[in-house]
Design an enzyme around this catalytic site. Structure first.
Site, PDB file in Angstrom:
ATOM      1  CG  ASP A  38      45.334  28.362  18.321  1.00  8.32           C
ATOM      2  OD1 ASP A  38      46.221  28.239  17.476  1.00  8.32           O
ATOM      3  OD2 ASP A  38      45.312  27.773  19.424  1.00  8.32           O
ATOM      4  CE  LYS A  60      38.023  35.250  22.806  1.00  4.09           C
ATOM      5  NZ  LYS A  60      38.733  34.673  23.799  1.00  4.09           N
ATOM      6  CG  MET A 174      53.689  35.292  22.515  1.00  2.22           C
ATOM      7  SD  MET A 174      52.888  34.379  23.840  1.00  2.22           S
ATOM      8  CE  MET A 174      54.249  33.442  24.513  1.00  2.22           C
TER       9      MET A 174
HETATM   10  N1  SAH Z   1      53.606  27.248  20.000  1.00  3.50           N
HETATM   11  C1  SAH Z   1      54.057  28.289  19.126  1.00  3.50           C
HETATM   12  C2  SAH Z   1      54.191  29.603  19.815  1.00  3.50           C
HETATM   13  C3  SAH Z   1      52.882  30.150  20.330  1.00  3.50           C
HETATM   14  S1  SAH Z   1      53.032  31.705  21.083  1.00  3.50           S
HETATM   15  C4  SAH Z   1      55.379  27.860  18.463  1.00  3.50           C
HETATM   16  O1  SAH Z   1      55.966  26.863  18.855  1.00  3.50           O
HETATM   17  O2  SAH Z   1      55.778  28.512  17.508  1.00  3.50           O
HETATM   18  C5  SAH Z   1      52.707  32.794  19.742  1.00  3.50           C
HETATM   19  C6  SAH Z   1      53.947  33.482  19.299  1.00  3.50           C
HETATM   20  O3  SAH Z   1      54.669  32.682  18.387  1.00  3.50           O
HETATM   21  C7  SAH Z   1      53.718  34.762  18.536  1.00  3.50           C
HETATM   22  O4  SAH Z   1      53.462  35.834  19.387  1.00  3.50           O
HETATM   23  C8  SAH Z   1      55.037  34.922  17.834  1.00  3.50           C
HETATM   24  O5  SAH Z   1      56.007  35.404  18.700  1.00  3.50           O
HETATM   25  C9  SAH Z   1      55.384  33.498  17.498  1.00  3.50           C
HETATM   26  N2  SAH Z   1      55.023  33.126  16.121  1.00  3.50           N
HETATM   27  C10 SAH Z   1      54.304  32.061  15.757  1.00  3.50           C
HETATM   28  N3  SAH Z   1      54.221  31.966  14.409  1.00  3.50           N
HETATM   29  C11 SAH Z   1      54.928  33.012  13.924  1.00  3.50           C
HETATM   30  C12 SAH Z   1      55.234  33.467  12.612  1.00  3.50           C
HETATM   31  N4  SAH Z   1      54.800  32.822  11.514  1.00  3.50           N
HETATM   32  N5  SAH Z   1      55.995  34.553  12.464  1.00  3.50           N
HETATM   33  C13 SAH Z   1      56.447  35.225  13.552  1.00  3.50           C
HETATM   34  N6  SAH Z   1      56.175  34.838  14.798  1.00  3.50           N
HETATM   35  C14 SAH Z   1      55.442  33.744  14.995  1.00  3.50           C
END
Ligand code: SAH
Length: 511
Positions: A38, A60, A174
């Site tokens: 994704d 998406k 998020m």
């Molecule tokens: N499983 C992922 C999180 C998925 S939910 C993890 O462990 O990181 C998606 C959220 O992750 C986004 O809305 C944001 O809040 C955060 N996120 C993921 N990558 C990011 C990045 N490079 N910079 C800022 N926020 C990020």
């Protein structure tokens, strides 16, 4: 009966910086037959996937609706049952707000074997790249990870704001859309409105942006700075440590967007060197390497290889293409005994040495003239020399070798193709966030690049600094109409990278 070896690996891709995937995660990618990914998983990781693997993009932007999640689950089950190794590549860690738990449940229910490869979650890594440790002995002893997107977690109970208000560091994922609400609820539950708060956009990447404020001010500041998702929100006194340990944004090429035009198979080294200095590297191969129109000449030379005293290569591509064909023809490496090898530069020499062959003559720089100089130290009179190179190439090398008394056979080992179908992509690349530097390691890439942009769009590139590997390429760069040129003292990729560093770093360090 043949055993069905299908399985699913739920792999954490890490938070963005492709170097932050785990060793095990990378191994899974390298043997995947199907990859389901994704939008938060860094695309450049997909270069590790075998070329024939099936790639399915399911991310998406914004929230998944349950239908598509069911669709993803069904896809994983179906492909694994077909005996495929399926990698479900998810941003960060698969089990941290990644719905990996739901996917694992579906696989368990379907009786499909699966593994979980944890990843570096953005909840920790994004603050770290912003210079914020989520815990610190002098400040806090607890940290909470919270979803700021309550609606997405249907059925999950809303956060206990009173409890959160008492936790040292609170990290929201998020949370961009609900930022004002989050800040208000925390203050309402008793948290000091002056609590330091940071919002990090696209953390761990060169495009990372950080806004720091307090719970009271942060929503306004984020709005003013036009910060957009994905973001990580960090609330707590640890945010103050950023002033001292903000290390990533201090990298000399941080925030610099640099276009690498080398063919995909060769872009790696330059991209790696520039990324290591913090640059945002955009790869756009202005040349595609393809097999020659026909293999007749190359095959004949390979079959009669014992007739040659020397084999000369003028590029890494030539070496690779030659030995691919060698293997294809099922030739024995011992047939090369007694033959000497020459390379146009250190990188080409290295490519030959990978086959455990010693190189007798190396040009110090990537130019035919350099190779001729290196060859002049060897008696060439009456010697047979095979030159394996691109279908269209400069005539200087064979002609001069003949003058030195050699009998020269030239064969096309590969062909360079003009990527005409990528014109729109290039124009888009040049119009969106500004490119700070273009890089060219051959005349052919310069010519293709300008031809692709065409007269109508050349103005988009004209005033951008151009890093050119050496004098020949520079001549083509000037002819194309560029005037801001960076050229290293020596025509090698490491020298090119450090010339770019010197030039672009000086401009950033004005502050
Ligand atoms: N499983 C992922 C999180 C998925 S939910 C993890 O462990 O990181 C998606 C959220 O992750 C986004 O809305 C944001 O809040 C955060 N996120 C993921 N990558 C990011 C990045 N490079 N910079 C800022 N926020 C990020």
């Amino acid at each position: 009966m043949k055993k069905n070896k299908g399985k699913v690996c739920l792999v954490g891709a890490g938070p963005g910086d492709p170097g932050l995937i785990t060793v095990k995660g990378l191994e899974c990618l390298k043997k995947a037959a199907v990859v389901v990914y994704d939008h938060l998983a860094n695309r450049s990781l997909l270069q590790n996937v075998p070329p024939l693997a099936k790639m399915v993009y399911v991310g998406k932007k914004g929230a998944f609706h349950s239908q598509s999640q069911e669709g993803i689950n069904a896809l994983l089950v179906r492909e694994a049952r077909r005996g495929k190794i399926v990698v479900r590549l998810k941003g960060g860690d698969p089990f941290v707000f990644g719905r990996g738990g739901e996917e694992a449940e579906a696989l368990a229910e379907a009786g499909v074997p699966f593994e979980v490869v944890p990843g570096v979650t953005s909840a920790i890594a994004v603050p770290a790249y912003a210079g914020i440790p989520v815990t610190h002995r002098d400040f806090v002893s607890d940290v909470a990870f919270v979803t700021g997107h309550e609606k997405d977690e249907q059925g999950a109970s809303p956060p206990d704001w009173k409890a959160l208000a008492r936790i040292g560091t609170v990290v929201f994922l998020m949370g961009w859309r609900n930022l004002a609400e989050i800040a208000r609820k925390l203050v309402g539950a008793g948290r000091d409105p002056k609590t330091p708060t940071a919002v990090v956009e696209w953390g761990t990447l060169s495009r990372q942006r950080v806004v720091v404020g307090t719970l009271a001010s942060i929503a306004g500041e984020v709005f003013r700075a036009k910060i957009k998702p994905p973001t990580v929100i960090i609330v707590g006194s640890v945010v103050n440590l950023r002033r001292k340990i903000n290390w990533f944004e201090k990298k000399p090429l941080f925030g610099r967007r640099i276009l690498v035009t080398r063919p995909r198979s060769q872009a790696g080294e330059l991209s790696r060197l520039l990324s290591a200095e913090g640059a945002d590297v955009v790869e756009f191969p202005a040349i595609e390497i393809r097999p020659p129109k026909n293999f007749k000449a190359l095959d004949k030379a390979i079959r009669n290889i014992r007739r040659f005293d020397w084999v000369l290569w003028t590029s890494v591509n030539g070496v690779q293409a030659f030995f691919d064909r060698w293997v294809h023809l099922k030739k024995d490496i011992r047939d090369l005994a007694g033959i000497r090898f020459a390379a146009v530069g250190p990188a080409t020499a290295k490519a030959i040495e990978k086959f455990h062959l010693k190189v007798s003559a190396v040009a110090e720089e990537y130019r035919a003239e350099g190779l001729l100089r290196a060859m002049s130290r060897h008696p060439l009179k009456g010697k047979t020399v095979l030159v394996a190179r691109a279908e269209v190439a400069r005539v200087l090398l064979p002609e001069k070798l003949k003058k030195m008394g050699a009998r020269v056979t030239e064969v096309a080992a590969y062909r360079m193709k003009f990527p005409v179908h990528r014109r729109r992509e290039l124009v888009q690349l040049m119009t969106k966030p500004p490119i700070d530097c273009l890089t060219f390691a051959s005349s052919a890439t310069v010519e293709n690049f300008s031809r692709l942009l065409g007269k109508s769009h050349f103005h988009l590139a004209k005033s951008i600094p151009v890093a050119s590997i050496g004098p020949l390429t520079t001549r083509t760069v000037r002819k194309a109409g560029f005037s801001r040129i960076i050229q290293p003292r020596q025509a090698t990729i490491p020298h090119l990278a450090s010339a770019i560093l010197d030039k672009l770093k000086k401009q950033t360090r004005m502050d």
